[in-house]
Design an enzyme around this catalytic site. Structure first.
Site, PDB file in Angstrom:
ATOM      1  N   HIS A 181     -23.849   1.837 -29.516  1.00 12.85           N
ATOM      2  CA  HIS A 181     -25.026   2.642 -29.848  1.00 12.85           C
ATOM      3  C   HIS A 181     -25.583   2.149 -31.172  1.00 12.85           C
ATOM      4  CE1 HIS A 181     -21.287   4.603 -31.096  1.00 12.85           C
ATOM      5  NE2 HIS A 181     -21.922   4.995 -32.184  1.00 12.85           N
ATOM      6  N   LEU A 182     -26.890   2.028 -31.201  1.00 20.55           N
ATOM      7  CA  LEU A 182     -27.592   1.647 -32.423  1.00 20.55           C
ATOM      8  C   LEU A 182     -28.111   2.926 -33.064  1.00 20.55           C
ATOM      9  CD1 LEU A 182     -28.654  -0.560 -34.271  1.00 20.55           C
ATOM     10  CD2 LEU A 182     -30.619  -0.827 -32.737  1.00 20.55           C
ATOM     11  N   HIS A 183     -27.553   3.251 -34.239  1.00 21.79           N
ATOM     12  CA  HIS A 183     -28.060   4.413 -34.977  1.00 21.79           C
ATOM     13  C   HIS A 183     -29.435   4.057 -35.548  1.00 21.79           C
ATOM     14  CE1 HIS A 183     -24.240   6.799 -35.477  1.00 21.79           C
ATOM     15  NE2 HIS A 183     -23.688   5.616 -35.271  1.00 21.79           N
ATOM     16  N   ASP A 190     -29.119  12.314 -32.249  1.00 19.36           N
ATOM     17  CA  ASP A 190     -27.712  12.521 -32.595  1.00 19.36           C
ATOM     18  C   ASP A 190     -27.447  14.020 -32.742  1.00 19.36           C
ATOM     19  OD1 ASP A 190     -25.416  10.459 -34.020  1.00 19.36           O
ATOM     20  OD2 ASP A 190     -25.200  12.635 -34.313  1.00 19.36           O
ATOM     21  N   ILE A 191     -26.296  14.470 -32.256  1.00 16.09           N
ATOM     22  CA  ILE A 191     -25.953  15.895 -32.290  1.00 16.09           C
ATOM     23  C   ILE A 191     -25.666  16.359 -33.726  1.00 16.09           C
ATOM     24  CG2 ILE A 191     -23.428  15.744 -32.015  1.00 16.09           C
ATOM     25  CD1 ILE A 191     -23.722  17.868 -29.768  1.00 16.09           C
ATOM     26  N   GLY A 234     -16.026   3.369 -38.814  1.00 20.56           N
ATOM     27  CA  GLY A 234     -16.166   4.762 -38.396  1.00 20.56           C
ATOM     28  C   GLY A 234     -16.661   4.945 -36.973  1.00 20.56           C
ATOM     29  N   GLN A 235     -16.497   3.921 -36.117  1.00 20.54           N
ATOM     30  CA  GLN A 235     -16.925   4.105 -34.728  1.00 20.54           C
ATOM     31  C   GLN A 235     -16.054   5.155 -34.061  1.00 20.54           C
ATOM     32  OE1 GLN A 235     -16.868   0.569 -32.215  1.00 20.54           O
ATOM     33  NE2 GLN A 235     -17.987   1.614 -30.565  1.00 20.54           N
ATOM     34  N   ASN A 289     -21.923   0.727 -35.762  1.00 20.94           N
ATOM     35  CA  ASN A 289     -20.565   0.842 -36.287  1.00 20.94           C
ATOM     36  C   ASN A 289     -19.596   0.224 -35.276  1.00 20.94           C
ATOM     37  OD1 ASN A 289     -21.270   2.261 -38.649  1.00 20.94           O
ATOM     38  ND2 ASN A 289     -21.359   4.191 -37.521  1.00 20.94           N
TER      39      ASN A 289
HETATM   40  P1  5GP Z   1     -20.204   6.424 -34.304  1.00 23.17           P
HETATM   41  O1  5GP Z   1     -19.417   7.220 -35.310  1.00 23.17           O
HETATM   42  O2  5GP Z   1     -19.353   6.050 -33.117  1.00 23.17           O
HETATM   43  O3  5GP Z   1     -20.938   5.245 -34.872  1.00 23.17           O
HETATM   44  O4  5GP Z   1     -21.359   7.377 -33.816  1.00 23.17           O
HETATM   45  C1  5GP Z   1     -21.200   8.320 -32.796  1.00 23.17           C
HETATM   46  C2  5GP Z   1     -22.323   9.311 -32.961  1.00 23.17           C
HETATM   47  O5  5GP Z   1     -22.403  10.079 -31.789  1.00 23.17           O
HETATM   48  C3  5GP Z   1     -22.110  10.274 -34.130  1.00 23.17           C
HETATM   49  O6  5GP Z   1     -23.184  10.158 -35.049  1.00 23.17           O
HETATM   50  C4  5GP Z   1     -22.055  11.639 -33.458  1.00 23.17           C
HETATM   51  O7  5GP Z   1     -22.686  12.659 -34.217  1.00 23.17           O
HETATM   52  C5  5GP Z   1     -22.755  11.391 -32.137  1.00 23.17           C
HETATM   53  N1  5GP Z   1     -22.299  12.253 -31.055  1.00 23.17           N
HETATM   54  C6  5GP Z   1     -21.010  12.550 -30.748  1.00 23.17           C
HETATM   55  N2  5GP Z   1     -20.965  13.352 -29.661  1.00 23.17           N
HETATM   56  C7  5GP Z   1     -22.261  13.555 -29.295  1.00 23.17           C
HETATM   57  C8  5GP Z   1     -22.876  14.314 -28.236  1.00 23.17           C
HETATM   58  O8  5GP Z   1     -22.214  14.950 -27.409  1.00 23.17           O
HETATM   59  N3  5GP Z   1     -24.224  14.309 -28.178  1.00 23.17           N
HETATM   60  C9  5GP Z   1     -24.990  13.599 -29.071  1.00 23.17           C
HETATM   61  N4  5GP Z   1     -26.311  13.674 -28.905  1.00 23.17           N
HETATM   62  N5  5GP Z   1     -24.456  12.875 -30.062  1.00 23.17           N
HETATM   63  C10 5GP Z   1     -23.112  12.859 -30.177  1.00 23.17           C
END
Ligand code: 5GP
Ligand code: ZN
Length: 114
Positions: free
Chosen positions: A100-102, A30-31, A93-94, A87
């Site tokens: 995606h599975l964190h 994750d970034i 908070g998606q 999420n």
């Molecule tokens: P969500 O909030 O949809 O469950 O998770 C999306 C995740 O994607 C967040 O934790 C966010 O930090 C990550 N993310 C968003 N943009 C990028 C990116 O460009 N590269 C990577 N590696 N992760 C990203």
């Protein structure tokens, strides 16, 4: 071609720190990591969220879960523990609408989550 951010990472149009790849699954860091290990395990096929899953996707979702556990194990977190989270939509908070599975590990994670 999908403009989806994670589809673009799959196509290598956007760089990512990839930790696992096969024909169906990609995992990358994750970034904006929320724990010492914070990876995202995704299917290569674009699926918006858990709400869009079909019965035919059951095996694919199983692969995501088993891959997350394998990554946690390989990085030494199987015994201490780790958290896996999908999420779905606004209240959870998606922000990226490609399943995606964190995978989070490496610190004590509180419960209930925020
Ligand atoms: P969500 O909030 O949809 O469950 O998770 C999306 C995740 O994607 C967040 O934790 C966010 O930090 C990550 N993310 C968003 N943009 C990028 C990116 O460009 N590269 C990577 N590696 N992760 C990203
Ligand atoms: Zn996508």
């Amino acid at each position: 071609m999908s403009e989806c951010l994670f589809c673009r990472i799959i196509r290598r149009e956007i760089p990512a720190s990839i930790v696992y790849e096969d024909d169906r699954v990609l995992a990358f860091n994750d970034i904006n990591p929320q724990a010492p290990l914070h990876a995202l395990v995704i299917p290569k096929r674009h699926i918006e969220s858990l709400n869009a899953l079909a019965p035919e996707d059951d095996a694919l979702v199983g692969e995501l879960a088993r891959r997350a556990a394998a990554i946690a194990r390989d990085k030494g977190f199987a015994e201490r523990g780790f958290r896996t989270v999908f999420n779905t939509n606004a209240d959870a908070g998606q922000t990226v609408f490609h399943i995606h599975l964190h995978l989070l590990a490496g610190r004590g994670l509180t419960w209930p989550p925020g």
